[in-house]
Every structure is written in structure tokens, then in C-alpha cells.
Scaffold this motif. Structure first.
Motif, short mmCIF file in Angstrom:
data_model
loop_
_atom_site.label_atom_id
_atom_site.label_comp_id
_atom_site.label_asym_id
_atom_site.label_seq_id
_atom_site.Cartn_x
_atom_site.Cartn_y
_atom_site.Cartn_z
N ASP A 1 0.81 -1.22 0.00
CA ASP A 1 0.00 0.00 0.00
C ASP A 1 0.84 1.27 0.00
OD1 ASP A 1 -2.69 -0.11 -0.37
OD2 ASP A 1 -3.18 -0.65 1.68
N GLY A 2 1.87 1.32 -0.83
CA GLY A 2 2.67 2.54 -0.92
C GLY A 2 3.69 2.64 0.19
N VAL B 1 -0.05 2.96 6.70
CA VAL B 1 -0.61 3.05 8.05
C VAL B 1 -1.91 3.85 8.04
CG1 VAL B 1 -0.26 4.02 10.36
CG2 VAL B 1 1.59 2.75 9.24
N ASN B 2 -1.91 4.98 7.35
CA ASN B 2 -3.12 5.82 7.31
C ASN B 2 -4.29 5.06 6.69
OD1 ASN B 2 -1.76 7.96 8.45
ND2 ASN B 2 -1.28 8.93 6.49
N LYS B 3 -4.04 4.33 5.62
CA LYS B 3 -5.12 3.57 4.97
C LYS B 3 -5.63 2.47 5.88
CE LYS B 3 -6.43 1.29 0.66
NZ LYS B 3 -5.99 0.93 -0.71
N ALA B 4 -4.68 1.81 6.58
CA ALA B 4 -5.08 0.74 7.50
C ALA B 4 -5.98 1.28 8.61
CB ALA B 4 -3.85 0.06 8.08
N ILE B 5 -5.67 2.47 9.10
CA ILE B 5 -6.50 3.09 10.15
C ILE B 5 -7.89 3.40 9.60
CG2 ILE B 5 -6.79 5.17 11.55
CD1 ILE B 5 -3.71 5.18 11.89
N LEU B 6 -7.95 3.94 8.40
CA LEU B 6 -9.24 4.30 7.81
C LEU B 6 -10.13 3.08 7.55
CD1 LEU B 6 -8.11 7.07 5.29
CD2 LEU B 6 -9.43 7.40 7.40
N THR B 7 -9.50 1.93 7.31
CA THR B 7 -10.25 0.71 6.96
C THR B 7 -10.26 -0.31 8.09
OG1 THR B 7 -8.28 -0.29 5.94
CG2 THR B 7 -9.73 1.00 4.51
N LYS B 8 -9.96 0.13 9.31
CA LYS B 8 -9.77 -0.84 10.41
C LYS B 8 -11.02 -1.66 10.72
CE LYS B 8 -10.77 2.36 14.21
NZ LYS B 8 -10.25 3.00 15.43
N ASP B 9 -12.21 -1.10 10.50
CA ASP B 9 -13.43 -1.85 10.77
C ASP B 9 -13.67 -2.94 9.75
OD1 ASP B 9 -13.93 -0.31 13.01
OD2 ASP B 9 -15.18 1.14 11.92
N GLN C 1 -8.24 -4.72 5.09
CA GLN C 1 -7.86 -5.36 3.84
C GLN C 1 -7.23 -6.72 4.06
OE1 GLN C 1 -5.42 -1.89 2.43
NE2 GLN C 1 -6.41 -2.42 0.51
N GLY C 2 -6.70 -6.94 5.24
CA GLY C 2 -5.97 -8.17 5.49
C GLY C 2 -6.02 -8.58 6.94
N ASP C 3 -5.08 -9.44 7.31
CA ASP C 3 -5.05 -10.00 8.66
C ASP C 3 -3.89 -9.47 9.49
OD1 ASP C 3 -7.22 -11.92 8.02
OD2 ASP C 3 -5.72 -12.74 6.65
N VAL C 4 -2.76 -9.24 8.84
CA VAL C 4 -1.56 -8.75 9.52
C VAL C 4 -1.05 -7.51 8.80
CG1 VAL C 4 0.86 -9.27 10.08
CG2 VAL C 4 -0.89 -11.04 10.36
N PHE C 5 -0.61 -6.53 9.57
CA PHE C 5 0.03 -5.36 8.99
C PHE C 5 1.50 -5.39 9.39
CE2 PHE C 5 1.64 -1.10 8.62
CZ PHE C 5 0.98 -0.58 7.51
N LEU D 1 -4.31 -7.35 12.79
CA LEU D 1 -5.29 -6.27 12.61
C LEU D 1 -6.59 -6.54 13.37
CD1 LEU D 1 -4.66 -5.63 8.83
CD2 LEU D 1 -4.35 -3.93 10.65
N SER D 2 -7.14 -5.51 13.94
CA SER D 2 -8.44 -5.64 14.58
C SER D 2 -9.45 -6.05 13.50
CB SER D 2 -8.86 -4.30 15.20
OG SER D 2 -7.97 -3.93 16.22
N ASN D 3 -10.33 -6.93 13.85
CA ASN D 3 -11.35 -7.43 12.91
C ASN D 3 -10.75 -8.24 11.76
OD1 ASN D 3 -13.56 -6.01 14.29
ND2 ASN D 3 -12.61 -4.16 13.45
N ALA D 4 -9.57 -8.78 11.96
CA ALA D 4 -8.96 -9.64 10.93
C ALA D 4 -9.88 -10.82 10.64
CB ALA D 4 -7.60 -10.15 11.40
N GLY D 5 -10.01 -11.17 9.37
CA GLY D 5 -10.88 -12.28 8.99
C GLY D 5 -10.28 -13.63 9.30
N ASN D 6 -8.96 -13.71 9.36
CA ASN D 6 -8.28 -14.97 9.63
C ASN D 6 -7.26 -14.75 10.73
OD1 ASN D 6 -7.01 -17.44 9.64
ND2 ASN D 6 -6.51 -17.47 7.45
N SER D 7 -7.75 -14.66 11.95
CA SER D 7 -6.87 -14.37 13.08
C SER D 7 -5.86 -15.48 13.32
CB SER D 7 -7.70 -14.15 14.36
OG SER D 7 -8.48 -12.98 14.26
#
Length: 369
Positions: free
Chosen positions: A78-79, A85-93, A96-100, A290-296
Motif C-alpha cells: 500500500d505505498g 498506516v493511514n489507509k489501514a487506520i481508515l479501513t480498520k473496521d 484489507q488483510g489479517d496482519v500489517f 489487525l483488529s477485525n482480521a478475517g483470519n486471526s
């Protein structure tokens, strides 16, 4: 921190948005979910890593993880780090993925304060040095690597001019080094920000501005990012030589000299550049579930892998960073030409978060106007 080419990595960790710790493109082993079975079943066997553009790993190493764990790894770049980091915060709910991977100590508090990660204590965390564990009580992030932002110097220039290279921040403002240093914009570049933070750590709230006034009076040149500073303005780099650059001092990384050897063509017997060890600021990079990760569960396995010895020893020549795991070997070129700083400047991430924006604003007013 880097991958197939030193430029790609450092640029990647070098353009901040801010800091967009810039990092450019890199290659990686991308896994894909199995095409058989239901979509849910395929997804459960895929773990997605979100990172900056400098992420890189040897295909064989990633394949070992996939074979041993049963998960396929999908990588989303992601650039630069700041953007990611900014994009991950905006999409935290709805992440996009499981681990950042790739948030560092200059951005850590921003990520933690925004609830980007859920706690997970990695299995081998005891093997990670204590100074790197900046969230040791809550384990929302796991340290993965570190690197030092330092002034590099062109050995040939200083030999030809019979001048000792600078060794400290104090040296850089001396008349002998007038018009020799190029650095990156602290508002657009990760190494530029790191250098600013290093001076703030060294001289304190009451002294860093005065230091930069002296540095400006001594002819420091400021450019937008690492790629321009290192490969166009710095006379010691391979790119700088081709560009007939005239600045023998540049803000870069402690790992830049070994990169000059490893990627040299022809490969030199020794590094053409050195590091002013008293000008270093330490960056530590982390990974988090990531919070709300689909595959914790897959995410936890991936974090365990990232601090495993195989990945830790694979990192240096892929991302030009140093491992955090005790006993992990580093390439001979690193120990010979680019050892980590013994006494780097450091700063509490909470203080960085509290002061960073104001420091950058003040720096911009002082240095660029």
C-alpha cells in the motif's frame, strides 16, 4: 530497508506521507487461495499481509512457511509506510488483510491510539531483545526489524581533501563541512524525519531549533526524498558518481555502505562510503494482528513466522534491515561495512506522536522558508 535493489527499498522506506517512509516497489512471493472448495474455505486457508512497498522475502522462505503452516500468503502493498498506516487506520473496521507489517516507532502511537491492532503475544517473543519491545505490556505489535538512519560520507572525497569525515551531529555545523551535507525533507521523507528526530533527541526541545539554524547557515541542502538525495546529490553512491554529484555527506542508512558493496558493478573490495556513527536515529518496525482480521489464526501463525530464525536471517539482504531476534545471523557485508550503531538516538513513541507534527511544522518554517 530493501529488496531486489537498494534504491527500491530505501525509497520505499523513504517517502513519507509523512514519513511516508517511502519505499518503492519490490518483489515478493504471493500466494493464492485454493480454487477448490467454497469461497469461505479458500479464504480460511489464505492469510493476507498488508505492508509498505519495501516488503520483500525470498520465495523459498515464504514457501517454507506455506508448506509448514498450510496457509497461502497473499501480500498487499500500500505505498510508503505512512500511506499504508493511514489507509489501514481508515479501513480498520473492514481491514484489507489479517496482519500489517511496517509500522515503525515514528508512527506507532498513531496506530495504537486508533485501535489498529488486537493483542497477540507471539510464541518466540522471548527471543526478541527487550529494547525493541515498545508495547511489551499489551503485545499489540511484535518487533520484526530495526535500522539506523545516519549520515553517510564519501570516503574518496575526504581522503582527497585530507579532511576527517564528521563523526557527530556537532561536527556537521563546523565550518570544515560547509556546503557538504544533503538531507531529505522531514515532511515528505522517512530518513528526513528520522534525522530531525535524531537532532530533537540529541539537543532537546530547547536546542534542536538552534542546531538547525546553524546547520542551515552551514549550507545544508534539502531535497524531497531519499532517491534524489542519495542517487543524485551524494557523490559517494554509484548513482551519484554517474550524476556527477557534489555533496559528500548524505542522510541515509547504516546499511547503505554494505548495499554499495553488494550491488556494486564491479563489486568493490571495500565500501566506498562510511557512516558517521554519532548521527544515527534508530527505527524499529513492527507487525500486528489487525483488529477485525478475517483470519486471526492465520495471522498469528504469520507473525510467529516473521520472528522465526528463517525469516529473520532472510531479511537483511531483502530489505536491508537488521533482525531483532537474538542470535539471528547477519551477512558478512553488514558486520564488515554497515554494523548497527552502538549508541543511536532514540525517543519514546508517545513523545514522537505528541510532538512530531509541531516539530515538522517548525522545521519547515526554519529550514525551507
Amino acid at each position: 530497508m530493501q529488496n531486489k535493489t537498494f534504491a527500491a527499498v530505501a525509497v520505499g522506506l523513504g517517502l513519507v506521507a509523512l514519513p511516508a517512509l517511502s519505499a518503492c516497489g519490490s518483489t515478493h512471493g504471493k500466494g493464492t487461495a485454493s480454487s477448490t472448495g467454497s469461497t469461505a474455505s479458500a479464504a480460511s486457508k489464505t492469510v493476507t499481509l498488508v505492508s509498505h512497498d519495501s516488503w520483500a522475502v525470498s520465495k523459498g522462505v515464504l514457501a517454507d512457511f506455506e508448506k509448514q503452516s498450510g496457509y497461502k500468503v497473499k501480500v498487499l502493498k500500500d505505498g510508503d509506510a505512512g500511506q499504508a498506516v493511514n489507509k489501514a487506520i481508515l479501513t480498520k473496521d473492514h481491514p484489507q488483510g489479517d496482519v500489517f507489517f511496517g509500522v515503525d516507532n515514528t508512527l506507532l502511537s498513531r496506530a495504537l491510539d486508533n485501535g489498529l491492532f488486537q493483542p497477540y503475544e507471539a510464541k518466540s517473543l522471548a527471543q526478541v531483545g527487550g529494547p525493541y519491545q515498545l508495547d511489551a505490556k499489551r503485545h499489540r505489535v511484535t518487533p520484526i526489524d530495526f535500522g539506523d538512519i545516519c549520515v553517510n560520507y564519501d570516503k574518496a572525497y575526504f581522503t582527497a581533501h585530507k579532511l576527517a569525515p564528521p563523526a557527530s551531529f556537532d561536527d556537521l555545523v563546523k565550518p570544515a563541512y560547509k556546503d557538504l551535507l544533503v538531507t531529505e525533507n522531514a515532511s515528505t521523507s522517512s530518513p528526513g524525519l528520522g534525522f530531525l528526530l535524531g537532532t530533537a533527541a540529541r539537543y532537546g526541545d530547547g536546542g534542536w531549533e538552534g542546531y538547525w539554524k546553524k546547520l542551515k547557515a552551514n549550507g545544508v541542502k534539502v531535497v524531497d526524498g531519499w532517491e534524489q538525495a542519495y542517487n543524485e546529490e551524494f557523490s559517494g553512491s554509484a548513482g551519484g558518481k554517474k550524476a556527477k554529484a557534489d555533496r559528500p555527506l548524505v542522510v541515509s542508512y547504516a546499511s547503505s555502505p554494505p548495499a554499495e558493496v553488494i550491488y556494486g558493478d564491479p563489486k568493490p573490495a571495500t565500501a566506498p562510503t562510511g557512516v558517521a556513527s554519532g548521527t544515527c536515529f534508530r527505527q524499529i518496525e513492527f507487525a500486528g494482528l489487525l483488529s477485525n482480521a478475517g483470519n486471526s489464526e492465520g495471522g498469528k501463525a504469520l507473525i510467529d513466522f516473521l520472528i522465526g530464525k528463517e525469516f529473520q536471517e532472510d531479511m537483511p539482504l531483502n530489505m536491508f534491515v537488521y533482525p531483532v531476534v537474538k542470535g539471528a545471523a547477519v551477512p558478512a557485508e553488514f558486520t564488515r561495512f554497515g554494523p548497527a550503531a552502538e549508541h543511536p538516538e532514540t525517543m519514546d513513541p508517545a513523545k514522537i506522536a505528541d510532538r512530531r507534527d509541531q516539530w515538522v511544522k517548525s522545521w519547515t518554517s526554519l529550514v525551507l522558508r
